[in-house]
Design an enzyme around this catalytic site. Sequence first.
Site, PDB file in Angstrom:
ATOM      1  N   HIS A 117       8.823  -0.326  -4.499  1.00 33.27           N
ATOM      2  CA  HIS A 117       7.638  -0.455  -3.654  1.00 33.27           C
ATOM      3  C   HIS A 117       6.371  -0.164  -4.460  1.00 33.27           C
ATOM      4  O   HIS A 117       6.310   0.814  -5.212  1.00 33.27           O
ATOM      5  CB  HIS A 117       7.721   0.497  -2.458  1.00 33.27           C
ATOM      6  N   PRO A 118       5.338  -1.014  -4.319  1.00 35.61           N
ATOM      7  CA  PRO A 118       4.133  -0.889  -5.153  1.00 35.61           C
ATOM      8  C   PRO A 118       3.051   0.025  -4.591  1.00 35.61           C
ATOM      9  O   PRO A 118       1.904  -0.033  -5.037  1.00 35.61           O
ATOM     10  CB  PRO A 118       3.625  -2.335  -5.191  1.00 35.61           C
ATOM     11  N   CYS A 119       3.397   0.876  -3.626  1.00 33.56           N
ATOM     12  CA  CYS A 119       2.363   1.660  -2.934  1.00 33.56           C
ATOM     13  C   CYS A 119       1.507   2.506  -3.869  1.00 33.56           C
ATOM     14  O   CYS A 119       0.330   2.733  -3.598  1.00 33.56           O
ATOM     15  CB  CYS A 119       2.999   2.541  -1.865  1.00 33.56           C
ATOM     16  N   GLY A 120       2.067   3.007  -4.972  1.00 31.02           N
ATOM     17  CA  GLY A 120       1.290   3.871  -5.855  1.00 31.02           C
ATOM     18  C   GLY A 120       0.856   3.214  -7.148  1.00 31.02           C
ATOM     19  O   GLY A 120       0.201   3.860  -7.985  1.00 31.02           O
ATOM     20  N   THR A 121       1.189   1.920  -7.312  1.00 29.33           N
ATOM     21  CA  THR A 121       0.913   1.254  -8.586  1.00 29.33           C
ATOM     22  C   THR A 121      -0.567   1.238  -8.931  1.00 29.33           C
ATOM     23  O   THR A 121      -0.967   1.561 -10.058  1.00 29.33           O
ATOM     24  CB  THR A 121       1.445  -0.196  -8.553  1.00 29.33           C
TER      25      THR A 121
END
Length: 224
Positions: free
Chosen positions: A175-179
Amino acid sequence: MDSAREVSDGRLTVEGFSVAARTFADKWKIHNQAFPPWSWIPLINRTLLVSNKEEGYLSLEKIIILSSLDEIPEDESLNAATDCSEKEESIDHTILVPTLENEAHYYDFHIVYSASYKVPVLYFRGYCSGGQPLSLDVIRKDLPSCSVSLLVESKWTFITQEEHPYLNRPWFKLHPCGTEDWIKLLSQSSSSSGCQMPVELYLVSWFSVVGQVVGLRTPLQMLN
């Protein structure tokens, strides 16, 4: 360098993703020859039925995971853990190799652009030689121990399963939530050193972190 070719806010445009993807694939091919190359898969315009060369995703497929270094000759092995301690590497015997006759599990990896998050996303799936999909529990057992630890301790990503945006089949993804946030920090770190992160190196820098979670090494030479 043109500010349009630099990363400052942690995000990419579609055009920037295309540029960064090609740079990443080229550098991987040169510096990581133990693996097959990443392929650029252009998207198809469903109305005109023609490919869009500027929009697409990267694909690395049929990577084989084995459970022990003893199963292949030493000169054919590739340690998949890149950021573990030397002590941990000495006892961690899960590896990723591109080809071998007596394979265990196959893995496909796709790097896809997220229009909503404006960052790359790593999609992946595992399957047996007969094509049966692997569960997440089995996949976790295949990964190097430091990869599993990184995933458990990580505050910037987690594994979810959803429909692949282009293949319409269930795949796992990080999941890219913090990228955006950690890429922004990385960019600011580069800026404090007197230079901005060029968009061409976005995927290289991103995958040097993300790849660790699935046991894929990014050679240091790719960061130059």
